[in-house]
Design a protein around this motif. Structure first.
Motif, PDB file in Angstrom:
ATOM      1  N   ASP A  21       0.958  -0.631   2.962  1.00  0.00           N
ATOM      2  CA  ASP A  21       0.112  -0.175   4.062  1.00  0.00           C
ATOM      3  C   ASP A  21       0.948   0.805   4.866  1.00  0.00           C
ATOM      4  OD1 ASP A  21      -1.665   0.222   6.080  1.00  0.00           O
ATOM      5  OD2 ASP A  21      -1.834  -1.880   6.679  1.00  0.00           O
ATOM      6  N   ALA A  22       0.827   2.074   4.530  1.00  0.00           N
ATOM      7  CA  ALA A  22       1.730   3.059   5.133  1.00  0.00           C
ATOM      8  C   ALA A  22       1.034   4.409   5.239  1.00  0.00           C
ATOM      9  CB  ALA A  22       2.988   3.192   4.281  1.00  0.00           C
ATOM     10  N   ILE A  23       1.666   5.277   6.008  1.00  0.00           N
ATOM     11  CA  ILE A  23       1.190   6.653   6.156  1.00  0.00           C
ATOM     12  C   ILE A  23       2.023   7.542   5.232  1.00  0.00           C
ATOM     13  CG2 ILE A  23       0.921   8.581   7.770  1.00  0.00           C
ATOM     14  CD1 ILE A  23      -0.798   6.247   8.577  1.00  0.00           C
ATOM     15  N   VAL A  70      17.211  -0.332  -2.256  1.00  0.00           N
ATOM     16  CA  VAL A  70      16.077  -1.189  -2.585  1.00  0.00           C
ATOM     17  C   VAL A  70      15.301  -1.520  -1.311  1.00  0.00           C
ATOM     18  CG1 VAL A  70      15.408  -3.409  -3.562  1.00  0.00           C
ATOM     19  CG2 VAL A  70      17.301  -2.123  -4.561  1.00  0.00           C
ATOM     20  N   VAL A  71      13.996  -1.316  -1.343  1.00  0.00           N
ATOM     21  CA  VAL A  71      13.143  -1.509  -0.177  1.00  0.00           C
ATOM     22  C   VAL A  71      11.914  -2.298  -0.610  1.00  0.00           C
ATOM     23  CG1 VAL A  71      11.563  -0.278   1.367  1.00  0.00           C
ATOM     24  CG2 VAL A  71      13.868   0.601   1.019  1.00  0.00           C
ATOM     25  N   SER A  72      11.537  -3.291   0.184  1.00  0.00           N
ATOM     26  CA  SER A  72      10.299  -4.030  -0.087  1.00  0.00           C
ATOM     27  C   SER A  72       9.098  -3.130   0.146  1.00  0.00           C
ATOM     28  CB  SER A  72      10.195  -5.225   0.865  1.00  0.00           C
ATOM     29  OG  SER A  72      10.634  -6.369   0.233  1.00  0.00           O
ATOM     30  N   LEU A  73       8.159  -3.136  -0.787  1.00  0.00           N
ATOM     31  CA  LEU A  73       6.963  -2.285  -0.680  1.00  0.00           C
ATOM     32  C   LEU A  73       6.256  -2.503   0.653  1.00  0.00           C
ATOM     33  CD1 LEU A  73       5.124  -0.348  -2.437  1.00  0.00           C
ATOM     34  CD2 LEU A  73       3.769  -2.384  -2.916  1.00  0.00           C
ATOM     35  N   SER A  74       6.170  -3.776   1.075  1.00  0.00           N
ATOM     36  CA  SER A  74       5.411  -4.081   2.291  1.00  0.00           C
ATOM     37  C   SER A  74       6.176  -3.711   3.557  1.00  0.00           C
ATOM     38  CB  SER A  74       5.059  -5.573   2.317  1.00  0.00           C
ATOM     39  OG  SER A  74       6.230  -6.341   2.161  1.00  0.00           O
ATOM     40  N   ALA A  75       7.447  -3.336   3.439  1.00  0.00           N
ATOM     41  CA  ALA A  75       8.224  -2.976   4.625  1.00  0.00           C
ATOM     42  C   ALA A  75       8.069  -1.500   4.978  1.00  0.00           C
ATOM     43  CB  ALA A  75       9.708  -3.289   4.392  1.00  0.00           C
ATOM     44  N   VAL A  76       7.463  -0.718   4.074  1.00  0.00           N
ATOM     45  CA  VAL A  76       7.361   0.728   4.312  1.00  0.00           C
ATOM     46  C   VAL A  76       6.255   1.007   5.320  1.00  0.00           C
ATOM     47  CG1 VAL A  76       6.978   2.983   3.232  1.00  0.00           C
ATOM     48  CG2 VAL A  76       8.117   1.161   1.945  1.00  0.00           C
ATOM     49  N   ARG A  77       6.576   1.722   6.395  1.00  0.00           N
ATOM     50  CA  ARG A  77       5.563   2.111   7.391  1.00  0.00           C
ATOM     51  C   ARG A  77       5.093   3.543   7.152  1.00  0.00           C
ATOM     52  NH1 ARG A  77       5.714  -2.554   8.124  1.00  0.00           N
ATOM     53  NH2 ARG A  77       3.854  -2.029   6.951  1.00  0.00           N
ATOM     54  N   ARG A  78       6.035   4.408   6.795  1.00  0.00           N
ATOM     55  CA  ARG A  78       5.694   5.798   6.448  1.00  0.00           C
ATOM     56  C   ARG A  78       6.461   6.161   5.190  1.00  0.00           C
ATOM     57  NH1 ARG A  78       7.212  10.024  10.664  1.00  0.00           N
ATOM     58  NH2 ARG A  78       9.089   8.744  10.732  1.00  0.00           N
ATOM     59  N   LEU A  79       5.802   6.916   4.326  1.00  0.00           N
ATOM     60  CA  LEU A  79       6.487   7.458   3.161  1.00  0.00           C
ATOM     61  C   LEU A  79       6.461   8.978   3.327  1.00  0.00           C
ATOM     62  CD1 LEU A  79       7.878   6.593   0.481  1.00  0.00           C
ATOM     63  CD2 LEU A  79       5.708   7.054  -0.660  1.00  0.00           C
ATOM     64  N   ILE A  80       7.632   9.537   3.581  1.00  0.00           N
ATOM     65  CA  ILE A  80       7.742  10.964   3.882  1.00  0.00           C
ATOM     66  C   ILE A  80       8.091  11.712   2.597  1.00  0.00           C
ATOM     67  CG2 ILE A  80       9.031  12.683   5.228  1.00  0.00           C
ATOM     68  CD1 ILE A  80       9.620  10.180   7.165  1.00  0.00           C
ATOM     69  N   TYR A 104      11.628  11.471  -1.574  1.00  0.00           N
ATOM     70  CA  TYR A 104      10.849  10.557  -0.761  1.00  0.00           C
ATOM     71  C   TYR A 104      11.789   9.874   0.222  1.00  0.00           C
ATOM     72  CZ  TYR A 104       7.062  10.973  -4.191  1.00  0.00           C
ATOM     73  OH  TYR A 104       6.078  11.454  -4.995  1.00  0.00           O
ATOM     74  N   VAL A 105      11.297   9.673   1.436  1.00  0.00           N
ATOM     75  CA  VAL A 105      12.045   8.912   2.429  1.00  0.00           C
ATOM     76  C   VAL A 105      11.124   7.803   2.930  1.00  0.00           C
ATOM     77  CG1 VAL A 105      13.222   8.975   4.662  1.00  0.00           C
ATOM     78  CG2 VAL A 105      13.395  10.940   3.106  1.00  0.00           C
ATOM     79  N   ALA A 106      11.590   6.566   2.846  1.00  0.00           N
ATOM     80  CA  ALA A 106      10.800   5.442   3.356  1.00  0.00           C
ATOM     81  C   ALA A 106      11.221   5.168   4.789  1.00  0.00           C
ATOM     82  CB  ALA A 106      11.019   4.205   2.491  1.00  0.00           C
ATOM     83  N   ALA A 147       0.164  17.658   6.686  1.00  0.00           N
ATOM     84  CA  ALA A 147      -0.832  16.625   6.970  1.00  0.00           C
ATOM     85  C   ALA A 147      -0.349  15.252   6.508  1.00  0.00           C
ATOM     86  CB  ALA A 147      -2.155  16.976   6.294  1.00  0.00           C
ATOM     87  N   SER A 148      -1.097  14.227   6.922  1.00  0.00           N
ATOM     88  CA  SER A 148      -0.756  12.841   6.583  1.00  0.00           C
ATOM     89  C   SER A 148      -1.988  12.138   6.037  1.00  0.00           C
ATOM     90  CB  SER A 148      -0.285  12.078   7.826  1.00  0.00           C
ATOM     91  OG  SER A 148       0.845  12.693   8.371  1.00  0.00           O
ATOM     92  N   LYS A 149      -1.756  11.018   5.388  1.00  0.00           N
ATOM     93  CA  LYS A 149      -2.871  10.225   4.878  1.00  0.00           C
ATOM     94  C   LYS A 149      -2.468   8.758   4.888  1.00  0.00           C
ATOM     95  CE  LYS A 149      -5.701   9.389   0.842  1.00  0.00           C
ATOM     96  NZ  LYS A 149      -6.001   9.638  -0.560  1.00  0.00           N
ATOM     97  N   ALA A 150      -3.389   7.912   5.324  1.00  0.00           N
ATOM     98  CA  ALA A 150      -3.105   6.465   5.292  1.00  0.00           C
ATOM     99  C   ALA A 150      -3.380   5.944   3.889  1.00  0.00           C
ATOM    100  CB  ALA A 150      -3.986   5.750   6.305  1.00  0.00           C
ATOM    101  N   LEU A 151      -2.503   5.092   3.416  1.00  0.00           N
ATOM    102  CA  LEU A 151      -2.657   4.532   2.063  1.00  0.00           C
ATOM    103  C   LEU A 151      -2.425   3.027   2.149  1.00  0.00           C
ATOM    104  CD1 LEU A 151      -3.084   5.320  -0.910  1.00  0.00           C
ATOM    105  CD2 LEU A 151      -0.631   5.620  -1.120  1.00  0.00           C
ATOM    106  N   ARG A 152      -3.411   2.264   1.657  1.00  0.00           N
ATOM    107  CA  ARG A 152      -3.294   0.808   1.744  1.00  0.00           C
ATOM    108  C   ARG A 152      -3.843   0.190   0.473  1.00  0.00           C
ATOM    109  NH1 ARG A 152      -5.313  -3.165   6.582  1.00  0.00           N
ATOM    110  NH2 ARG A 152      -5.960  -4.859   5.258  1.00  0.00           N
ATOM    111  N   PHE A 153      -3.063  -0.645  -0.162  1.00  0.00           N
ATOM    112  CA  PHE A 153      -3.544  -1.328  -1.370  1.00  0.00           C
ATOM    113  C   PHE A 153      -2.711  -2.586  -1.601  1.00  0.00           C
ATOM    114  CE2 PHE A 153      -0.368   1.799  -2.869  1.00  0.00           C
ATOM    115  CZ  PHE A 153       0.507   0.997  -3.585  1.00  0.00           C
ATOM    116  N   ASP A 154      -3.261  -3.474  -2.427  1.00  0.00           N
ATOM    117  CA  ASP A 154      -2.534  -4.658  -2.873  1.00  0.00           C
ATOM    118  C   ASP A 154      -2.146  -4.457  -4.334  1.00  0.00           C
ATOM    119  OD1 ASP A 154      -3.030  -5.788  -0.405  1.00  0.00           O
ATOM    120  OD2 ASP A 154      -4.862  -6.788  -1.088  1.00  0.00           O
ATOM    121  N   VAL A 155      -0.966  -4.917  -4.690  1.00  0.00           N
ATOM    122  CA  VAL A 155      -0.503  -4.778  -6.079  1.00  0.00           C
ATOM    123  C   VAL A 155      -1.157  -5.866  -6.919  1.00  0.00           C
ATOM    124  CG1 VAL A 155       1.484  -4.872  -7.615  1.00  0.00           C
ATOM    125  CG2 VAL A 155       1.697  -3.791  -5.372  1.00  0.00           C
ATOM    126  N   LYS A 156      -2.020  -5.449  -7.856  1.00  0.00           N
ATOM    127  CA  LYS A 156      -2.729  -6.414  -8.696  1.00  0.00           C
ATOM    128  C   LYS A 156      -2.107  -6.549 -10.078  1.00  0.00           C
ATOM    129  CE  LYS A 156      -6.959  -4.997  -6.388  1.00  0.00           C
ATOM    130  NZ  LYS A 156      -6.774  -5.979  -5.320  1.00  0.00           N
TER     131      LYS A 156
END
Ligand SMILES: [Cu+2]
Length: 525
Positions: free
Chosen positions: A83-85, A37-47, A60-62, A119-128
């Motif tokens: 907010d992760a890559i 179990v991992v907090s969504l906001s703790a993820v820096r990269r999602l591989i 997936y590796v967080a 390649a990589s992509k930055a992804l940032r969103f708030d859970v609504k």
């Protein structure tokens, strides 16, 4: 041997468990480790990676900034930020689509802007969204079925105050709340077969003969007496599940349960049930009182899946596939390829999913709360002219929406921001069940008409609706010959990310149909 990890999220305690020691060994079983179990906001990269250690399966590796967690179960409070890559280490293009979340086009991972290999992509969103079970998976056009089947299906549990109040009212003890992705796979001679669909698989969908729960075969979860809360996703490529539970008595009698919620969170009130349909991409939240049993088996009960389309040689090898290698030695929609009877169970066949082993610990289940949430009854927007769509079968092209195969650059129709529409969707009689998914927005089911077959006897909730139709949905199954009316609210947040034209998708979540072009784009202007 069982191992469990917990993370306390406010009042809710989620347990993730997995089972080693599968009955069949040795075999390249993909995911014998428990997800953590991992907090969504703790993820820096999602591989996103293909792992030789998993015999070419993917995961997936967080990366949490110093610590890496393979196959994470993500949890978030409503409002929490991601907010992760995203790092694509696959040999194919991929995307990460957070299924069910209200996101802007740039964050939706719908495949308009796939991440190239390496390649990589930055992804940032708030859970609504409301509290509920959501999930993330690849959505690159032409590769989705293969990548999801290879193991790329992660869970996101969103919590809020109503969700925590429910846990408290149920008196849940640690280990009695589980979030599980159930999917079928082909297993024969001790090994998990690679994804090698025949023409027929591409027409009807890829069906396996065994179920994986969070990646594990023959999964067993130890629980204590009292209520058990299960949030379940059908992550199968194509198989419909008629979810039921059986006790360990001599007769294996059915165990009743209560439907608490659907794709987009809690119902207004619980519904007592003995079986519920769960198609690809759909989720249910249920409570079972396990107090008087030692073992409960979750099964998909036998039913007539009403595959009424026959024949046709499909030509739908996606053009994008020619440019990238497959994940494992395979072909896609191979003409003449035959299904192997040893590792194929037809859609609608009875299938064991997982088991709950009940210990004597815990405490008797308290009364269920009469109200679960403030969700209002579905309402038809006044004066709305229905937008009509038809799901068709073409012997050459397969299944289509309004006779039109998917094109990346096409916009089927546009809607205004804040528009409240009624969608009238008709499935043709020569067809099969299609779980239709709308990106970016949830909807409510207003009514069903001309439902035949096994769904008809469950359609008891007014206007021909099934129990799951009473909740918030983002994926809904249409049976052959049925017409469905949905209320869709196209409100978009007043935020920079949502400004300008936003493209979303409406498509079938049978992944073979999805890759077979049963998708359309729409724009919100
Ligand atoms: Cu379909």
């Amino acid at each position: 041997m069982n191992r469990r990890r917990f993370l306390v999220t406010g009042g809710a305690t989620l347990a993730v468990a997995s089972t080693w020691g599968c009955t069949i060994r040795p075999g390249p079983y993909p995911d014998l480790h428990p997800g953590a179990v991992v907090s969504l906001s703790a993820v820096r990269r999602l591989i996103v990676e293909r792992s030789e250690a998993l015999s070419g399966r993917c995961r997936y590796v967080a990366d949490l900034g110093g610590r890496q967690v393979a196959r994470p179960l993500l949890v978030a409070r409503r409002g929490e930020r991601f907010d992760a890559i995203i790092e694509n280490r696959l040999p194919q293009p991929t995307t990460v689509h957070f299924h069910g979340l209200a996101l802007a086009e740039a964050q939706d991972g719908a495949g308009f802007d796939a991440i190239a290999p390496g390649a990589s992509k930055a992804l940032r969103f708030d859970v609504k969204n409301r509290a509920g079970l959501y999930w993330f998976h690849p959505h690159p056009h032409g590769f989705t079925a293969e990548q999801v089947h290879a193991g790329l299906a992660g869970l996101l549990v969103v919590t809020d105050a109503e969700d925590e109040a429910l846990d408290a009212a149920l008196g849940l003890v640690t280990g009695n709340r589980l979030a599980l992705a159930v999917a079928d796979a082909r297993v024969a001679s001790g090994s998990l077969r690679p994804y090698t669909p025949s023409d027929e698989d591409c027409l009807h969908g890829w069906f396996g003969n065994r179920a994986l729960a969070n990646g594990a075969l023959d999964a067993r979860y130890p629980v204590s007496i009292g209520w058990v809360r299960l949030q379940l996703l059908n992550a199968s490529n194509a198989r419909g599940l008629l979810l039921g539970f059986k006790g360990n008595g001599r007769d294996g009698a059915g165990v009743p349960f209560h439907l608490l919620g659907t794709d987009g969170g809690l119902l207004a009130a619980p519904i007592p049930l003995e079986e519920v349909f769960l198609y690809s991409g759909e989720r249910v939240d249920i409570a079972i009182d396990v107090s008087v049993r030692r073992e409960i088996a979750a099964v998909s009960l036998a039913f007539d899946p009403r595959h009424q389309a026959r024949g046709g040689r499909l030509a739908h090898r996606h053009p994008a596939r020619g440019h990238f290698p497959p994940l494992s030695a395979e072909t896609v929609c191979a003409p003449g390829a035959a299904r192997n009877a040893a590792d194929f169970l037809p859609d609608g066949g009875e299938l064991a999913l997982f088991k709950l082993n009940v210990s004597g610990a815990g405490k008797p289940a308290p009364a269920l709360p009469a109200r679960l949430s403030s969700l209002p009854e579905a309402a038809e927007p006044a004066g709305a002219t229905p937008r009509r769509m038809r799901l068709d079968f073409d012997e050459r092209l397969g299944f289509l929406i309004d006779q039109t195969p998917y094109r990346l650059d096409e916009i089927a129709f546009s809607v205004g921001r804040g528009a409240r529409e009624v969608w009238e969707i008709r499935n043709s009689p020569i067809s099969m069940p299609h779980p239709m998914h709308l990106h970016g927005f949830s909807f409510r089911v207003l009514r069903r008409q001309a439902t035949f077959g096994p769904a008809r006897r469950l359609a008891i909730h007014g206007s021909g609706r099934l129990p799951t139709d009473l909740g918030v949905k983002d994926t809904v199954v249409l049976w052959p010959n049925e017409t469905l009316w949905l209320a869709v609210d196209f409100a978009l947040p007043e935020e920079a990310a949502f400004s300008g034209r936003q493209r979303y998708m409406f498509h079938c979540h049978n992944l073979e149909h999805e890759d077979g072009m049963m998708m359309r784009n729409l724009a919100v202007l």
